[in-house]
Design an enzyme around this catalytic site. Structure first.
Site, PDB file in Angstrom:
ATOM      1  CG  ASP A 133     -12.995 -26.253   0.383  1.00  0.00           C
ATOM      2  OD1 ASP A 133     -12.408 -25.817  -0.634  1.00  0.00           O
ATOM      3  OD2 ASP A 133     -13.104 -27.465   0.633  1.00  0.00           O
ATOM      4  CB  CYS A 151     -14.767 -27.655  -2.605  1.00  0.00           C
ATOM      5  SG  CYS A 151     -15.660 -28.953  -3.485  1.00  0.00           S
ATOM      6  CB  THR A 175     -13.420 -33.051  -6.113  1.00  0.00           C
ATOM      7  OG1 THR A 175     -14.404 -32.959  -5.057  1.00  0.00           O
ATOM      8  CG2 THR A 175     -12.203 -33.823  -5.628  1.00  0.00           C
ATOM      9  CG  HIS A 191     -29.860 -28.715 -22.957  1.00  0.00           C
ATOM     10  ND1 HIS A 191     -29.611 -29.952 -23.511  1.00  0.00           N
ATOM     11  CD2 HIS A 191     -29.984 -27.856 -24.005  1.00  0.00           C
ATOM     12  CE1 HIS A 191     -29.589 -29.854 -24.843  1.00  0.00           C
ATOM     13  NE2 HIS A 191     -29.797 -28.585 -25.164  1.00  0.00           N
ATOM     14  CG  HIS A 198     -34.017 -27.875 -22.721  1.00  0.00           C
ATOM     15  ND1 HIS A 198     -33.535 -29.166 -22.754  1.00  0.00           N
ATOM     16  CD2 HIS A 198     -33.736 -27.340 -23.928  1.00  0.00           C
ATOM     17  CE1 HIS A 198     -32.971 -29.400 -23.925  1.00  0.00           C
ATOM     18  NE2 HIS A 198     -33.080 -28.302 -24.664  1.00  0.00           N
TER      19      HIS A 198
HETATM   20  C1  RB5 Z   1     -10.888 -30.597   1.162  1.00  0.00           C
HETATM   21  O1  RB5 Z   1      -9.722 -31.274   1.464  1.00  0.00           O
HETATM   22  C2  RB5 Z   1     -11.690 -31.342   0.117  1.00  0.00           C
HETATM   23  O2  RB5 Z   1     -12.196 -32.522   0.649  1.00  0.00           O
HETATM   24  C3  RB5 Z   1     -12.792 -30.465  -0.418  1.00  0.00           C
HETATM   25  O3  RB5 Z   1     -12.253 -29.311  -0.948  1.00  0.00           O
HETATM   26  C4  RB5 Z   1     -13.665 -31.029  -1.523  1.00  0.00           C
HETATM   27  O4  RB5 Z   1     -12.889 -31.545  -2.566  1.00  0.00           O
HETATM   28  C5  RB5 Z   1     -14.740 -31.932  -1.104  1.00  0.00           C
HETATM   29  O5  RB5 Z   1     -15.548 -32.409  -1.912  1.00  0.00           O
END
Ligand code: RB5
Length: 150
Positions: free
Chosen positions: A8, A65, A67, A98, A133
């Site tokens: 994203d 993305c 996080t 694994h 595994h």
């Molecule tokens: C976008 O602002 C953010 O929410 C997205 O990149 C991600 O971290 C969602 O899990």
């Protein structure tokens, strides 16, 4: 090996740094977007890459993305996709040894690019160990079948 890569808006900068690393590793890649920092919804791009892995169109995938959490949630809904959110090299290595992870998820807003590059290199140069595994992965496939995902 052919892979799909997608992100994203929070992952574009990291994706752009990772693509040359893939070239260096001689990995063929297809970029499913997004391509700029205009705000988008991560499930739309997570779906495209996860679908390509789940259907066998590509061997593996990378999703990025902010996080890595949203992309992980999306990817692990797809049958046959084993997505690993990695923030350091050890998890990248273990996810291959694994878990035979076939989707690498990176957190664009959490780790430095140098760390991400190390993770990518480790992830693509570490083979699944098999043995005990594999039995555990077979149990995951059995769960997918029980849930009628397959
Ligand atoms: C976008 O602002 C953010 O929410 C997205 O990149 C991600 O971290 C969602 O899990």
């Amino acid at each position: 090996m052919k892979i799909a890569i997608g992100c994203d808006h929070a992952g574009v900068a990291m994706k752009n740094e990772i693509i040359p690393v893939l070239d260096g590793l001689k990995i063929e890649w297809e970029d499913f977007g997004t391509k700029d920092e205009e705000s988008v919804d991560y499930p739309d791009f997570g779906e495209k890459v996860s679908s390509a892995v789940s259907t066998g169109k590509v061997d593996r995938g990378i999703l990025i993305c902010g996080t890595g959490i949203g992309m992980s949630i999306v990817a692990n809904k797809f049958p046959g996709v084993r997505a690993a959110l990695c923030q350091e090299d050890y998890s990248a290595k273990m996810s291959r040894l694994h878990n035979n992870a076939n989707m690498l998820v990176l957190p664009g807003r959490v780790i430095e690019i140098g760390t991400a590059i190390d993770i990518v290199k480790t992830w693509f140069t570490t083979d699944f160990e098999g043995g005990r595994h594999q039995k555990r992965l077979d149990k995951i496939t059995a769960i997918e079948k029980k849930l009628k995902l397959k």
